[in-house]
Design a protein around this motif. Structure first.
Motif, PDB file in Angstrom:
ATOM      1  N   GLU A  34       0.859  -1.187   0.000  1.00  0.00           N
ATOM      2  CA  GLU A  34       0.000   0.000   0.000  1.00  0.00           C
ATOM      3  C   GLU A  34       0.896   1.238   0.000  1.00  0.00           C
ATOM      4  O   GLU A  34       1.296   1.728   1.061  1.00  0.00           O
ATOM      5  CB  GLU A  34      -0.934   0.008   1.207  1.00  0.00           C
ATOM      6  CG  GLU A  34      -1.979   1.079   1.131  1.00  0.00           C
ATOM      7  CD  GLU A  34      -3.010   0.989   2.245  1.00  0.00           C
ATOM      8  OE1 GLU A  34      -3.891   1.860   2.257  1.00  0.00           O
ATOM      9  OE2 GLU A  34      -2.934   0.088   3.090  1.00  0.00           O
ATOM     10  N   ILE A  35       1.204   1.732  -1.183  1.00  0.00           N
ATOM     11  CA  ILE A  35       2.124   2.852  -1.332  1.00  0.00           C
ATOM     12  C   ILE A  35       1.556   4.115  -0.702  1.00  0.00           C
ATOM     13  O   ILE A  35       0.415   4.483  -0.936  1.00  0.00           O
ATOM     14  CB  ILE A  35       2.437   3.102  -2.823  1.00  0.00           C
ATOM     15  CG1 ILE A  35       3.264   1.954  -3.397  1.00  0.00           C
ATOM     16  CG2 ILE A  35       3.169   4.427  -3.011  1.00  0.00           C
ATOM     17  CD1 ILE A  35       3.575   2.085  -4.869  1.00  0.00           C
ATOM     18  N   GLY A  36       2.403   4.759   0.107  1.00  0.00           N
ATOM     19  CA  GLY A  36       2.043   6.049   0.686  1.00  0.00           C
ATOM     20  C   GLY A  36       2.657   7.187  -0.088  1.00  0.00           C
ATOM     21  O   GLY A  36       2.062   8.249  -0.241  1.00  0.00           O
ATOM     22  N   ILE A  37       3.867   6.965  -0.592  1.00  0.00           N
ATOM     23  CA  ILE A  37       4.575   7.963  -1.389  1.00  0.00           C
ATOM     24  C   ILE A  37       5.539   7.205  -2.293  1.00  0.00           C
ATOM     25  O   ILE A  37       6.106   6.186  -1.891  1.00  0.00           O
ATOM     26  CB  ILE A  37       5.306   8.981  -0.488  1.00  0.00           C
ATOM     27  CG1 ILE A  37       5.806  10.161  -1.290  1.00  0.00           C
ATOM     28  CG2 ILE A  37       6.412   8.328   0.305  1.00  0.00           C
ATOM     29  CD1 ILE A  37       6.279  11.319  -0.440  1.00  0.00           C
ATOM     30  N   SER A  38       5.707   7.714  -3.510  1.00  0.00           N
ATOM     31  CA  SER A  38       6.595   7.016  -4.439  1.00  0.00           C
ATOM     32  C   SER A  38       7.110   7.958  -5.510  1.00  0.00           C
ATOM     33  O   SER A  38       6.577   9.058  -5.702  1.00  0.00           O
ATOM     34  CB  SER A  38       5.871   5.844  -5.101  1.00  0.00           C
ATOM     35  OG  SER A  38       4.870   6.307  -5.978  1.00  0.00           O
TER      36      SER A  38
END
Length: 95
Positions: free
Chosen positions: A52-56
Motif C-alpha cells: 500500500e504505497i504512501g509515497i513514491s
C-alpha cells in the motif's frame, strides 16, 4: 510531501542491487540505528513489490516508495535519498 531519489542513488541501486526497469525499492522504518531523520529509528531498504504505497517516485522505470503506514517517519516533510561516494552509503534527509 515528496520522495526524491538522486541520480547518484539510482546509479548505485543499478550497480549494487542490479536494479532494472520494473523493479521496486522500498524504504522502510527500522527501530534503532543512526539516522539524521528521527531519533532511535533508521531507514531500511528492500527490493520488494509494494503493498500500500504512501509515497513514491519512478526513476528510469524503477519505483522507489514508502508504505502508507510508515509515512509518520517523515513528519509531513519530503525525503531525499542520495548516495555518498565518500562514505559509500545511501543517505536519507528530510527536505
Amino acid at each position: 510531501m515528496n520522495l526524491t531519489v538522486t541520480s547518484a542513488a539510482v546509479d548505485w541501486f543499478r550497480q549494487e542491487w542490479g536494479c532494472v526497469p520494473g523493479d521496486s525499492i522500498r524504504f522502510f522504518v527500522r527501530y534503532g540505528g543512526v539516522s539524521t531523520v528521527q531519533d532511535s529509528f533508521s531507514m531500511g531498504i528492500a527490493k520488494e513489490q509494494p503493498n500500500e504505497i504512501g509515497i513514491s517516485t519512478v526513476v528510469d522505470g524503477i519505483t522507489f516508495y514508502m508504505e502508507k503506514d510508515e509515512l509518520w517517519y517523515m513528519n509531513g516533510q519530503g525525503l531525499t535519498v542520495d548516495y555518498l561516494a565518500a562514505t559509500d552509503e545511501v543517505d536519507f534527509k528530510l527536505t
